[in-house]
Scaffold this active site. Structure first.
Site, mmCIF file in Angstrom:
data_model
loop_
_atom_site.group_PDB
_atom_site.id
_atom_site.type_symbol
_atom_site.label_atom_id
_atom_site.label_comp_id
_atom_site.label_asym_id
_atom_site.label_seq_id
_atom_site.Cartn_x
_atom_site.Cartn_y
_atom_site.Cartn_z
ATOM 1 N N MET A 284 -63.343 -39.785 -36.913
ATOM 2 C CA MET A 284 -63.335 -38.341 -36.732
ATOM 3 C C MET A 284 -62.773 -37.630 -37.960
ATOM 4 O O MET A 284 -61.773 -36.919 -37.855
ATOM 5 C CB MET A 284 -62.473 -37.974 -35.519
ATOM 6 C CG MET A 284 -62.834 -38.687 -34.242
ATOM 7 S SD MET A 284 -64.355 -38.025 -33.531
ATOM 8 C CE MET A 284 -64.232 -38.592 -31.838
ATOM 9 N N PRO A 285 -63.378 -37.846 -39.116
ATOM 10 C CA PRO A 285 -62.794 -37.229 -40.314
ATOM 11 C C PRO A 285 -62.854 -35.697 -40.290
ATOM 12 O O PRO A 285 -63.869 -35.118 -39.915
ATOM 13 C CB PRO A 285 -63.666 -37.781 -41.448
ATOM 14 C CG PRO A 285 -64.336 -38.990 -40.883
ATOM 15 C CD PRO A 285 -64.510 -38.713 -39.434
ATOM 16 N N ILE A 286 -61.727 -35.101 -40.669
ATOM 17 C CA ILE A 286 -61.631 -33.650 -40.864
ATOM 18 C C ILE A 286 -61.483 -33.424 -42.356
ATOM 19 O O ILE A 286 -60.525 -33.916 -42.962
ATOM 20 C CB ILE A 286 -60.392 -33.057 -40.166
ATOM 21 C CG1 ILE A 286 -60.336 -33.457 -38.689
ATOM 22 C CG2 ILE A 286 -60.347 -31.551 -40.354
ATOM 23 C CD1 ILE A 286 -61.414 -32.870 -37.845
#
Lengths: 61, 61, 61, 61, 61, 61
Positions: free
Chosen positions: F1-3
């Site tokens: 879930m990269p931000i």
């Protein structure tokens, strides 16, 4: 109410962090004309695997 | 699509983090009128050496 | 001393921001067991050209 | 390679920002023992509707 | 002078980080027409207790 | 879930932002082995008065 976030590669001592907190707060208060109580500082230590410039990790330089 | 970042001094339990995730998401959905699926939360635990107010590290207070 | 940063697509009214500030602070104080004075919140309004999920800008959805 | 992010309520002049950039860089270089070229600073101006402490927006204080 | 911050759940290898640094820098240079030297990247590894979507921590999914 | 958060000096067109969103997402998915839907990107445009390197604002270079 300045909020300051500083990310750097790990390895600073507690004394260095103490000094950064003091001097960065002074610098902002003098420049932005605010009381020290208004300044909050967050420091984040990054491993050298987690910082890159020009597409190259710090550990590979 | 709110992205929420929360930095705090380390020491919160997983149950407290679970509660923060649930309640902060509810608070934002009610206030900003968005579905829960739209809310992403990042928590960052800071050692007490890495947080300062008024130029003084948290460990020195 | 939680520092909260919320980035969302612009369009929230001042009343919505007032509500977010109040309710997110309450949520964190209840969950993390801290006084309201310890909670700082920053809101950032992003134009719909400046937010993407799955590689697609919000304006293109 | 310190990366510094400073969020504050809008209203600082360009001269104040120039002064902050210069003095904060000096403070970090002295404390963390790094060359000025290694320091990057980002400033973000927030409207007074977008900053809260203790659950209250800055415009309501 | 793009500054890129990437927060993700921990577990990426150093080789994956090396690849991210290289490819994200290329992507930005091609799209934004800037030299690689201008791109700085920070990676932050989050434990699965510190990431939530829809009010639920990653460890609980 | 990269931000992913990208701060750069203002002046990119919407087409450039569209291209950044697409290519940075591809780069991360290939490197970190995740689906595009997991990648969220925030872009922030900074005026040239709000970015400094080596203690000097971008407008003064």
């Amino acid at each position: 109410m300045p909020i300051v976030q500083i990310d750097f590669v790990e390895g600073r001592t507690v004394d260095q962090k103490r000094d950064i907190a003091k001097k960065v707060t002074q610098a902002i208060c003098e420049s932005a004309n605010c009381p020290p109580e208004a300044v909050t500082i967050i420091l984040r230590d990054l491993p050298a695997t987690n910082f890159a410039r020009a597409g190259v990790l710090r550990i590979d330089r």
